[in-house]
Design a protein around this motif. Structure first.
Motif, mmCIF file in Angstrom:
data_model
loop_
_atom_site.group_PDB
_atom_site.id
_atom_site.type_symbol
_atom_site.label_atom_id
_atom_site.label_comp_id
_atom_site.label_asym_id
_atom_site.label_seq_id
_atom_site.Cartn_x
_atom_site.Cartn_y
_atom_site.Cartn_z
ATOM 1 N N ALA A 169 0.841 -1.202 0.000
ATOM 2 C CA ALA A 169 0.000 0.000 0.000
ATOM 3 C C ALA A 169 0.869 1.242 0.000
ATOM 4 C CB ALA A 169 -0.927 -0.004 1.210
ATOM 5 N N SER A 180 -0.655 -1.463 -11.584
ATOM 6 C CA SER A 180 -1.623 -2.556 -11.596
ATOM 7 C C SER A 180 -1.245 -3.610 -12.633
ATOM 8 C CB SER A 180 -3.029 -2.021 -11.873
ATOM 9 O OG SER A 180 -3.549 -1.372 -10.727
ATOM 10 N N MET A 184 -0.448 -6.999 -10.707
ATOM 11 C CA MET A 184 -1.524 -7.965 -10.880
ATOM 12 C C MET A 184 -1.113 -9.094 -11.814
ATOM 13 S SD MET A 184 -4.679 -5.218 -11.022
ATOM 14 C CE MET A 184 -6.001 -6.401 -11.157
ATOM 15 N N THR A 190 -4.162 -8.265 -6.078
ATOM 16 C CA THR A 190 -5.449 -7.647 -6.392
ATOM 17 C C THR A 190 -5.487 -6.262 -5.786
ATOM 18 O OG1 THR A 190 -6.594 -9.791 -6.398
ATOM 19 C CG2 THR A 190 -7.948 -7.825 -6.084
ATOM 20 N N GLU A 191 -5.873 -5.256 -6.570
ATOM 21 C CA GLU A 191 -6.067 -3.915 -6.011
ATOM 22 C C GLU A 191 -7.491 -3.841 -5.477
ATOM 23 O OE1 GLU A 191 -6.227 -0.107 -4.762
ATOM 24 O OE2 GLU A 191 -7.652 -0.782 -6.299
ATOM 25 N N GLU A 194 -10.120 -1.664 -7.298
ATOM 26 C CA GLU A 194 -10.327 -2.179 -8.647
ATOM 27 C C GLU A 194 -11.189 -3.441 -8.609
ATOM 28 O OE1 GLU A 194 -7.501 -2.388 -12.613
ATOM 29 O OE2 GLU A 194 -6.632 -2.049 -10.637
ATOM 30 N N THR A 200 -9.389 1.875 -9.687
ATOM 31 C CA THR A 200 -8.688 2.329 -8.493
ATOM 32 C C THR A 200 -9.321 3.631 -8.000
ATOM 33 O OG1 THR A 200 -7.072 3.415 -9.938
ATOM 34 C CG2 THR A 200 -6.503 1.232 -9.105
ATOM 35 N N ARG A 215 -3.003 3.420 -3.567
ATOM 36 C CA ARG A 215 -3.466 2.054 -3.850
ATOM 37 C C ARG A 215 -3.299 1.148 -2.638
ATOM 38 N NH1 ARG A 215 -2.297 2.012 -9.512
ATOM 39 N NH2 ARG A 215 -2.968 4.081 -10.206
ATOM 40 N N TYR A 217 -2.899 -3.070 -2.565
ATOM 41 C CA TYR A 217 -2.855 -4.353 -3.256
ATOM 42 C C TYR A 217 -2.746 -5.477 -2.224
ATOM 43 C CZ TYR A 217 -1.793 -1.716 -7.528
ATOM 44 O OH TYR A 217 -1.847 -0.842 -8.594
#
Length: 250
Positions: A169, A180, A184, A190-191, A194, A200, A215, A217
């Motif tokens: 983060a 991403s 990803m 995974t965000e 999203e 996002t 973000r 993730y």
């Protein structure tokens, strides 16, 4: 056994309000406490600043991450990135659970912009494996961001077991969506926004968020819910909105 976590990420703008008008650390601490999170990822945290300490009466005696952690988050780690004559600032992770190890890796892409990757392992009661947490604040330019993301990918592949729970983060400064695509596709992350909203989160500027810079993730979790904290008083205490998420161990 604990099976869910409440996490947040926040660029605290070095403890100053929008346009640097006011020192807002005390308000910021109150707002962070109101979230009732287990782990907080912070960017632009001042570890020391001699001029601010002499200028502001209510400047804390301790570092900003220690001041914000107080009695709410019993453990913390700080990664010093930018160092200057008055002091230094960087990233921090605050945790209600023990941080068993941490390291700050220099991922600066050039000498004019100091950036770091703060990697912590956190022991969660009842979990067989430690939770890996990475707090980042990427550079402003696309080429540098790509190098920093490649450094992050290399570190994760070397030091984080594929089956270990992982949270990344921070402030990615990424309006191109590069992060991403890399995280990803290459690391199966995974965000959280999203996944739940299709995009996002808009997080900057906090008074009227337009850019999707911040973000969260995750890997090894289901996402229960997410939130952008942008209305007052949040919009008065940083130029970024705070993001939070409730996640459940998969």
């Amino acid at each position: 056994m604990i099976d869910k976590l409440h996490i947040a990420t926040y660029n605290i703008h070095k403890g100053f309000s929008y346009f640097n008008h006011r020192l807002v650390l005390h308000e910021l601490r109150d707002q962070l406490r109101s979230l009732d999170t287990d782990i907080v990822f912070l960017q632009e945290v001042v570890g020391e600043h001699s001029k601010h300490a002499s200028r502001f009466e209510n400047w804390p005696n301790s570092s900003q991450h220690e001041f914000l952690a107080d009695s709410e988050w019993q453990d913390f780690a700080y990664g010093k990135n930018a160092v200057y004559s008055e002091g230094h600032h960087g990233n921090a992770i605050l945790s209600r659970f023990p941080i068993v190890s941490w390291e700050n890796e220099d991922i600066s892409s050039h000498r004019f912009e100091n950036r770091g990757l703060l990697h912590c392992e956190i022991s969660i009661p009842g979990w067989k494996e430690n939770l890996h947490c990475i707090c980042v604040h990427l550079g402003l330019f696309r080429r540098g961001q790509r190098r920093q993301l490649e450094a992050m990918e290399k570190r994760i592949k070397q030091l984080v077991p594929p089956h270990a729970p992982l949270v990344i983060a921070g402030d990615f400064n990424d309006w191109h969506g590069t992060a991403s695509r890399i995280l990803m596709k290459h690391l199966k992350l995974t965000e959280v926004f999203e996944q739940t909203h299709g995009k996002t989160a808009r997080s900057y500027p906090s008074i009227f968020p337009l850019l999707r810079l911040d973000r969260i993730y995750v890997r090894g979790f289901r996402i229960k819910n997410v939130c952008v904290h942008q209305s007052r008083p949040w919009s008065r205490i940083s130029d970024h909105a705070a993001l939070s998420a409730n996640i459940v161990r998969a």
